[in-house]
Design a protein around this motif. Sequence first.
Motif, PDB file in Angstrom:
ATOM      1  N   ARG A 100      16.296  26.366  -6.466  1.00  0.00           N
ATOM      2  CA  ARG A 100      17.502  26.890  -5.793  1.00  0.00           C
ATOM      3  C   ARG A 100      17.269  26.933  -4.276  1.00  0.00           C
ATOM      4  O   ARG A 100      18.175  26.595  -3.503  1.00  0.00           O
ATOM      5  CB  ARG A 100      17.832  28.266  -6.327  1.00  0.00           C
ATOM      6  CG  ARG A 100      18.974  28.967  -5.607  1.00  0.00           C
ATOM      7  CD  ARG A 100      19.346  30.247  -6.332  1.00  0.00           C
ATOM      8  NE  ARG A 100      20.290  29.999  -7.427  1.00  0.00           N
ATOM      9  CZ  ARG A 100      20.609  30.899  -8.347  1.00  0.00           C
ATOM     10  NH1 ARG A 100      20.053  32.099  -8.316  1.00  0.00           N
ATOM     11  NH2 ARG A 100      21.508  30.613  -9.280  1.00  0.00           N
ATOM     12  N   THR A 101      16.104  27.300  -3.859  1.00  0.00           N
ATOM     13  CA  THR A 101      15.784  27.353  -2.435  1.00  0.00           C
ATOM     14  C   THR A 101      15.814  25.964  -1.808  1.00  0.00           C
ATOM     15  O   THR A 101      16.356  25.760  -0.718  1.00  0.00           O
ATOM     16  CB  THR A 101      14.393  27.963  -2.217  1.00  0.00           C
ATOM     17  OG1 THR A 101      14.376  29.296  -2.786  1.00  0.00           O
ATOM     18  CG2 THR A 101      14.058  28.065  -0.742  1.00  0.00           C
ATOM     19  N   SER A 156      21.727  35.400 -11.421  1.00  0.00           N
ATOM     20  CA  SER A 156      20.271  35.513 -11.366  1.00  0.00           C
ATOM     21  C   SER A 156      19.622  34.613 -12.417  1.00  0.00           C
ATOM     22  O   SER A 156      20.266  34.168 -13.366  1.00  0.00           O
ATOM     23  CB  SER A 156      19.849  36.962 -11.615  1.00  0.00           C
ATOM     24  OG  SER A 156      20.126  37.329 -12.960  1.00  0.00           O
ATOM     25  N   VAL A 157      18.345  34.370 -12.243  1.00  0.00           N
ATOM     26  CA  VAL A 157      17.592  33.570 -13.211  1.00  0.00           C
ATOM     27  C   VAL A 157      17.636  34.230 -14.587  1.00  0.00           C
ATOM     28  O   VAL A 157      17.773  33.549 -15.614  1.00  0.00           O
ATOM     29  CB  VAL A 157      16.132  33.394 -12.743  1.00  0.00           C
ATOM     30  CG1 VAL A 157      15.277  32.771 -13.845  1.00  0.00           C
ATOM     31  CG2 VAL A 157      16.082  32.538 -11.483  1.00  0.00           C
ATOM     32  N   SER A 212      13.691  29.425  -9.054  1.00  0.00           N
ATOM     33  CA  SER A 212      13.842  29.996  -7.712  1.00  0.00           C
ATOM     34  C   SER A 212      13.504  28.975  -6.644  1.00  0.00           C
ATOM     35  O   SER A 212      14.212  28.851  -5.637  1.00  0.00           O
ATOM     36  CB  SER A 212      12.959  31.225  -7.564  1.00  0.00           C
ATOM     37  OG  SER A 212      13.335  32.221  -8.497  1.00  0.00           O
TER      38      SER A 212
END
Length: 332
Positions: free
Chosen positions: A331-332, A299-300, A328
């Motif tokens: 990463r997407t 996770s971040v 986020s």
Amino acid sequence: MNYRKTFLQALFIFCKDRNMDIDKIASLSSINIHDLNSKSRYKVTNHQMETLWKNIVHFSNDKLTGLHFGAAMQLAALNAVGQIIQTSSTVKEALQHAGTLLHLITDYYTMLIEEQSKTFSVSFIKNKGYEKFPCSMKHIGDFLVTFTLYEMRGLLLTNPEPIKIGIPSFHKDYKAEYEIIFNCRVSKSENYSINFKKEFLATPIITANYEIQTLLLNQIHQLLQPQKLKGSFSRRIFNYLITNSYLYAMSIEAVAGNFNMSVRTLQRKLKEEGISYLVIVEEVRKTLAIHYIENSSSSVKEIAAIIGYSEPSAFVRAFKKWTGITPSAYRT
């Protein structure tokens, strides 16, 4: 796996990173580096290890070589740490399992865990029969106490704060250096020992850190030699920080100590190349952040903690400054 061979290989890498002539050191110690790297069952005698440590201390002019090596060996030990994580859920279990593996690295010491009413201690007791090897016993003992503390940092999301540390090789001239390495009170003692608050034994291990470290180990060569840094010394500092990026950012004092120089000398050498230590640290954090976002499932929040940000929001702001978008979104 031959853990003693891995330990020896890591020791030579440590020396090479400090611009030492490892071929000369190996030759003077009657060790064949080619055979060490190519033969799976390569063995070194206690007499060879004693000579090797003497040569390393002589050529580095570093009386605290074992301590500095212990603080710099995390990645080289991941195979052993992997075994510990697979069979442990708490700090206590991890330490107990680590004690059973110690003989795979050295015969000089036995690890002992003792619980008191409010504290517990991890001690390394000298085994009898090795008094003829005082130099290697000293530096391997120094290595073990430092490595144990630093390795625990890699298994947790909280910084293990020891109450005190005892080392038989304590010397008052190095008191300031001890405090930089251990960040606690250090004194002379009969055996190597680390004391913690007892409740720390029940602290759960965070396995996500091991996933991150394994990822770094497997792809480390892709991250070394950054294009942005042109000076040879600044690249050495960057590479050192990358390969030893564990859980908490290293202080400039700790890095200078590992390169066997003063903070002022380190800063001067970087200034000559037109860069500062903080700029290199920023580049290391950026490189690791992008690498972890792209390649891990952490996770971040976990990534932020691992590269030294106490608040995820601060990490998000820094990441956006580096890339123009949030972690986020990237990463997407």
